[in-house]
Structure formats: C-alpha cells, structure tokens
Design a protein around this motif. Structure first.
Motif, PDB file in Angstrom:
ATOM      1  N   ASP A  97     -12.983  13.556  27.644  1.00 50.47           N
ATOM      2  CA  ASP A  97     -14.221  13.610  28.348  1.00 50.47           C
ATOM      3  C   ASP A  97     -14.817  12.229  27.521  1.00 50.47           C
ATOM      4  O   ASP A  97     -15.672  11.630  26.636  1.00 50.47           O
ATOM      5  N   ASN A  98     -13.998  11.278  27.911  1.00 48.92           N
ATOM      6  CA  ASN A  98     -14.567   9.662  27.782  1.00 48.92           C
ATOM      7  C   ASN A  98     -14.325   8.854  29.283  1.00 48.92           C
ATOM      8  O   ASN A  98     -13.718   9.097  29.628  1.00 48.92           O
ATOM      9  N   PRO A  99     -14.440   7.424  28.389  1.00 49.27           N
ATOM     10  CA  PRO A  99     -14.367   6.900  29.302  1.00 49.27           C
ATOM     11  C   PRO A  99     -12.950   6.316  30.050  1.00 49.27           C
ATOM     12  O   PRO A  99     -13.273   6.023  31.464  1.00 49.27           O
ATOM     13  N   GLU A 100     -12.138   6.293  29.817  1.00 53.77           N
ATOM     14  CA  GLU A 100     -10.917   6.642  30.202  1.00 53.77           C
ATOM     15  C   GLU A 100     -10.643   8.067  31.090  1.00 53.77           C
ATOM     16  O   GLU A 100      -9.531   8.355  32.015  1.00 53.77           O
ATOM     17  N   GLY A 101     -11.493   8.675  30.395  1.00 53.86           N
ATOM     18  CA  GLY A 101     -10.950  10.374  31.058  1.00 53.86           C
ATOM     19  C   GLY A 101      -9.343  10.880  30.902  1.00 53.86           C
ATOM     20  O   GLY A 101      -9.241  11.779  31.802  1.00 53.86           O
ATOM     21  N   LEU A 102      -8.726  10.084  29.932  1.00 55.96           N
ATOM     22  CA  LEU A 102      -7.844  11.106  29.276  1.00 55.96           C
ATOM     23  C   LEU A 102      -7.219  11.101  28.209  1.00 55.96           C
ATOM     24  O   LEU A 102      -7.680   9.919  27.624  1.00 55.96           O
ATOM     25  N   TYR A 103      -6.762  11.804  27.889  1.00 53.25           N
ATOM     26  CA  TYR A 103      -6.034  11.701  26.003  1.00 53.25           C
ATOM     27  C   TYR A 103      -4.128  10.867  26.657  1.00 53.25           C
ATOM     28  O   TYR A 103      -3.849  12.416  26.618  1.00 53.25           O
ATOM     29  N   CYS A 104      -4.007  10.597  25.803  1.00 51.10           N
ATOM     30  CA  CYS A 104      -2.796   9.463  25.459  1.00 51.10           C
ATOM     31  C   CYS A 104      -2.317   9.470  24.350  1.00 51.10           C
ATOM     32  O   CYS A 104      -3.151   9.056  24.317  1.00 51.10           O
ATOM     33  N   GLN A 105      -1.229  10.437  23.965  1.00 51.40           N
ATOM     34  CA  GLN A 105      -0.319   9.794  22.537  1.00 51.40           C
ATOM     35  C   GLN A 105      -0.285   8.276  23.006  1.00 51.40           C
ATOM     36  O   GLN A 105       0.577   8.395  24.001  1.00 51.40           O
ATOM     37  N   GLU A 106       0.403   8.089  21.829  1.00 49.13           N
ATOM     38  CA  GLU A 106       0.461   6.901  21.128  1.00 49.13           C
ATOM     39  C   GLU A 106       2.564   6.467  22.123  1.00 49.13           C
ATOM     40  O   GLU A 106       2.414   5.928  22.545  1.00 49.13           O
ATOM     41  N   GLN A 107       2.889   7.549  21.684  1.00 51.48           N
ATOM     42  CA  GLN A 107       4.484   7.927  22.821  1.00 51.48           C
ATOM     43  C   GLN A 107       4.264   7.385  23.499  1.00 51.48           C
ATOM     44  O   GLN A 107       5.149   7.545  24.300  1.00 51.48           O
ATOM     45  N   ILE A 108       2.995   7.862  24.136  1.00 48.80           N
ATOM     46  CA  ILE A 108       3.325   7.567  25.716  1.00 48.80           C
ATOM     47  C   ILE A 108       2.942   6.535  26.061  1.00 48.80           C
ATOM     48  O   ILE A 108       3.691   5.903  27.205  1.00 48.80           O
ATOM     49  N   ASN A 109       1.696   5.671  25.005  1.00 49.85           N
ATOM     50  CA  ASN A 109       1.562   4.641  26.233  1.00 49.85           C
ATOM     51  C   ASN A 109       3.290   3.630  25.685  1.00 49.85           C
ATOM     52  O   ASN A 109       3.722   2.795  26.951  1.00 49.85           O
ATOM     53  N   ARG A 110       3.709   3.747  24.931  1.00 50.06           N
ATOM     54  CA  ARG A 110       5.134   2.839  24.245  1.00 50.06           C
ATOM     55  C   ARG A 110       6.025   2.961  26.228  1.00 50.06           C
ATOM     56  O   ARG A 110       6.433   2.479  26.014  1.00 50.06           O
ATOM     57  N   SER A 111       6.249   4.744  25.911  1.00 49.89           N
ATOM     58  CA  SER A 111       6.840   4.621  27.222  1.00 49.89           C
ATOM     59  C   SER A 111       6.384   3.763  28.452  1.00 49.89           C
ATOM     60  O   SER A 111       6.386   4.093  29.202  1.00 49.89           O
ATOM     61  N   ILE A 112       5.257   4.325  28.237  1.00 50.08           N
ATOM     62  CA  ILE A 112       4.564   3.314  29.836  1.00 50.08           C
ATOM     63  C   ILE A 112       5.387   1.975  29.302  1.00 50.08           C
ATOM     64  O   ILE A 112       4.984   1.814  30.242  1.00 50.08           O
ATOM     65  N   TYR A 113       4.551   1.619  28.783  1.00 50.71           N
ATOM     66  CA  TYR A 113       5.044  -0.030  28.884  1.00 50.71           C
ATOM     67  C   TYR A 113       7.094  -0.154  28.999  1.00 50.71           C
ATOM     68  O   TYR A 113       6.696  -1.090  29.484  1.00 50.71           O
ATOM     69  N   TRP A 114       7.600   0.918  28.647  1.00 47.77           N
ATOM     70  CA  TRP A 114       8.610   0.392  28.126  1.00 47.77           C
ATOM     71  C   TRP A 114       9.765   0.680  29.469  1.00 47.77           C
ATOM     72  O   TRP A 114      10.587  -0.251  30.050  1.00 47.77           O
ATOM     73  N   ALA A 115       8.407   1.567  31.084  1.00 46.17           N
ATOM     74  CA  ALA A 115       9.493   2.318  31.652  1.00 46.17           C
ATOM     75  C   ALA A 115       9.063   0.640  32.480  1.00 46.17           C
ATOM     76  O   ALA A 115       8.241   0.127  32.798  1.00 46.17           O
ATOM     77  N   ASP A 116      10.009   1.021  34.071  1.00 42.37           N
ATOM     78  CA  ASP A 116      10.051  -0.356  34.817  1.00 42.37           C
ATOM     79  C   ASP A 116       9.428   1.454  36.086  1.00 42.37           C
ATOM     80  O   ASP A 116       9.135   0.603  37.470  1.00 42.37           O
ATOM     81  N   GLY A 117       9.676   2.380  36.482  1.00 41.88           N
ATOM     82  CA  GLY A 117       9.012   2.831  37.248  1.00 41.88           C
ATOM     83  C   GLY A 117       8.086   4.995  36.827  1.00 41.88           C
ATOM     84  O   GLY A 117       8.921   4.723  35.033  1.00 41.88           O
ATOM     85  N   TYR A 118       7.205   5.155  37.807  1.00 36.51           N
ATOM     86  CA  TYR A 118       6.911   6.408  36.759  1.00 36.51           C
ATOM     87  C   TYR A 118       7.085   7.119  37.916  1.00 36.51           C
ATOM     88  O   TYR A 118       7.004   7.725  38.622  1.00 36.51           O
ATOM     89  N   VAL A 119       7.228   8.667  37.116  1.00 43.05           N
ATOM     90  CA  VAL A 119       7.090   9.938  38.237  1.00 43.05           C
ATOM     91  C   VAL A 119       5.974  11.058  37.497  1.00 43.05           C
ATOM     92  O   VAL A 119       5.909  10.743  36.964  1.00 43.05           O
ATOM     93  N   LEU A 120       4.548  10.502  38.412  1.00 41.75           N
ATOM     94  CA  LEU A 120       4.130  11.513  38.146  1.00 41.75           C
ATOM     95  C   LEU A 120       3.927  12.827  38.883  1.00 41.75           C
ATOM     96  O   LEU A 120       4.309  12.603  39.625  1.00 41.75           O
ATOM     97  N   VAL A 121       3.640  13.928  37.629  1.00 38.00           N
ATOM     98  CA  VAL A 121       3.815  14.790  38.076  1.00 38.00           C
ATOM     99  C   VAL A 121       2.756  16.428  37.468  1.00 38.00           C
ATOM    100  O   VAL A 121       1.637  15.796  36.840  1.00 38.00           O
ATOM    101  N   PHE A 122       2.242  16.841  39.093  1.00 39.21           N
ATOM    102  CA  PHE A 122       1.203  17.804  39.008  1.00 39.21           C
ATOM    103  C   PHE A 122       1.874  18.930  39.664  1.00 39.21           C
ATOM    104  O   PHE A 122       2.890  19.556  40.240  1.00 39.21           O
ATOM    105  N   SER A 123       1.441  20.113  39.124  1.00 38.10           N
ATOM    106  CA  SER A 123       1.667  21.669  39.183  1.00 38.10           C
ATOM    107  C   SER A 123       0.461  21.839  40.508  1.00 38.10           C
ATOM    108  O   SER A 123      -0.686  22.069  40.129  1.00 38.10           O
ATOM    109  N   ILE A 124       1.307  22.011  42.199  1.00 38.69           N
ATOM    110  CA  ILE A 124       0.960  22.903  43.077  1.00 38.69           C
ATOM    111  C   ILE A 124      -0.515  23.673  42.820  1.00 38.69           C
ATOM    112  O   ILE A 124      -1.003  24.280  43.587  1.00 38.69           O
TER     113      ILE A 124
END
Ligand SMILES: Nc1nc2c(ncn2[C@@H]2O[C@H](COP(=O)(O)OP(=O)(O)OP(=O)(O)O)[C@@H](O)[C@H]2O)c(=O)[nH]1
Length: 252
Positions: A97-124
């Motif tokens: 419940d924040n303006p970004e609507g998301l909790y994301c560890q710093e490690q994830i931010n680094r991974s996002i910056y580093w990567a060229d492509g993303y697999v966004l996964v949810f469970s049906i």
C-alpha cells in the motif's frame, strides 16, 4: 537448497546431483560472443525457481528453499547462433500500500537494471500474484524509462486447473498491454512450454540488442551485475542438500 523428491522426479540419491547450480563459464574466452541476460520476477510461490530449473535441467523438483537469488549460465542456440544465456532468479516482490504499489528489495532493483529481458511470472491459482504484474512492469519501466523492454508474461501452474483464479483471457490481455506474449505453462508437468517461453524471450532480447555484441543498449549509469554464488557457497549449499533428508512428495 532444500528439496523434496516428487513423483516422476528423483528417487535415488545420485539424482541429487541435478540440484547443483549450473556453473558459470570458467573462462571468459570459452563463452559465445553474445550474452543474453534475463531476470525472472514475480510474487512469492509462483514457481520462479521451478521454471528456471525446468528450463535448464528439464526436471521438476518438488520444493525449493525461499529464493536466494542465484544466477545461472548456459549456452543456448538460437537459430544458428550460440549465445551465452544468464538467468537471474530473484526474491519475490509483494503488493504494498504505497505509491508504487510494490515492495521490491534492492537486490531485485539491481537485477532489473542488469537484465536485458524479463520473465514476469504469476500463478494461475493466485489472483493476487496476477495483480502484482502490472505494478512490477511499471517498476521495470521506471528503471528503464526509455526503449523497448523485452518481456514475456508467464502464467504458471496450469496443471492446477481446478484451482484456477486467473483465466487465459486475463493473461493474454495483460500480456498485450505490456507489449509481450503470454505463455500459460506448468513447470511441474511440461518442459516444452517452459522451453518455448524462455527461447522466445531470448530471441526478443537478441532482436532488441540488435547487431551489438551484447553490450547494453542503454547508456549512463552502470550497475554491477547481481552477485552470483561463489564456488564455496555453492559447495556449502550442495552439502546441505545432501545432508538433509529427502522429504516425501507433497500431493497437489
Ligand atoms: N502444481 C504445480 N506446482 C508448482 C509449479 N511450479 C512450482 N510449483 C510449486 O510451487 C511452489 C513454489 O515454487 P518455487 O519455484 O519455489 O516458487 P518461487 O516463485 O521461486 O518462490 P519464492 O522463493 O517464494 O519467490 C513449490 O512448492 C513448487 O513445487 C507448477 O507448475 N505446478
């Protein structure tokens, strides 16, 4: 890594060797010229690790310890070109419940910056994991404000049809709004679907990187690649696996 042998997966002790993380290339000059970097992102328990392990080893292993952010390397052949694929498993993100609507560890931010492509996964089987995807994608966009972002949307656990909370239509609509393709797969039951999804993303990344040699398409700030486990750490984790009892399979 704590793992459970499931039906049709491992039953003998020697099969535990499947659990050793795939080593990175030992020598820089043994790697193909082009590197494709992929980060696998999503909410808790959606099957991020299971998908990666399925893709890289063709196996499904019942249970994994909460993700520690391992990086895996593999050579893959796309059409006729061999590329060095790096896949970053990441800790889960959570709706907040924040303006970004998301909790994301710093490690994830680094991974996002580093990567060229993303697999966004949810469970049906988990609608809240589906609702995580849009804010997660916006978060990726904030880190890469310009340019094409190669992305695929994966609805995992398609074997659990009776527990379905997200329809295939919802998956396709969301993927289209992100500019990606939707893959509904089961890491548990099907290697082909998982393989096709990862390969599609690799091809999208190669296309986005263009004729370059794998260097970043974006300039400016350079962040180091997320840390991969060193050999000592891998050995320690492997010893843990061998010493822990193999639990009986969880019936789903
Ligand atoms: N039935 C079914 N279960 C799956 C599938 N994929 C993963 N699982 C199970 O879902 C649970 C979570 O899988 P993980 O791969 O650890 O999920 P994760 O997204 O990496 O989880 P975090 O570490 O919390 O981020 C495990 O019990 C898996 O066995 C699938 O396709 N079908």
């Amino acid at each position: 890594m704590r793992l459970t042998a499931g039906p049709g997966t491992m039953s003998s002790g020697s099969a535990n060797f499947l659990l050793v993380p795939i080593p990175e290339f030992p020598l820089p000059d043994s790697a193909p010229a082009r590197t494709v970097k992929i980060a696998v992102l999503g909410a808790s328990n959606v099957g991020k690790t299971a998908l990666i392990v399925r893709f890289l080893t063709k196996r499904f292993i019942g249970d994994y310890e909460a993700n520690t952010g391992a990086l895996y390397s593999r050579k893959v052949t796309l059409d006729v070109e061999e590329v060095s694929l790096q896949v970053q498993d990441t800790p889960c993100v959570a709706l907040q419940d924040n303006p970004e609507g998301l909790y994301c560890q710093e490690q994830i931010n680094r991974s996002i910056y580093w990567a060229d492509g993303y697999v966004l996964v949810f469970s049906i089987t988990d609608h809240s994991s589906y609702r995580t995807i849009q804010p997660l994608y916006q978060h990726v966009r904030r880190i890469h404000p310009s340019g094409n972002i190669p992305v695929i949307l994966v609805g995992n656990k398609s074997d659990l049809l009776r527990a379905r909370q997200v329809s295939a239509d919802e998956g396709e609509t969301l993927a289209a709004s992100l500019g990606g393709v939707y893959f509904e797969v089961s890491a548990r039951e099907n290697h082909e679907g998982v393989h096709a999804a990862f390969l599609h993303l690799c091809q999208e990344v190669v296309r986005a990187l263009g004729g370059g040699n794998g260097e970043k398409r974006r300039g400016g700030l350079h962040l180091a690649r997320p840390k991969s486990p060193n050999m000592q750490e891998l050995k320690r984790r492997f010893r843990q696996v061998l010493s822990s009892k193999v639990k009986s399979a969880t019936t789903i």
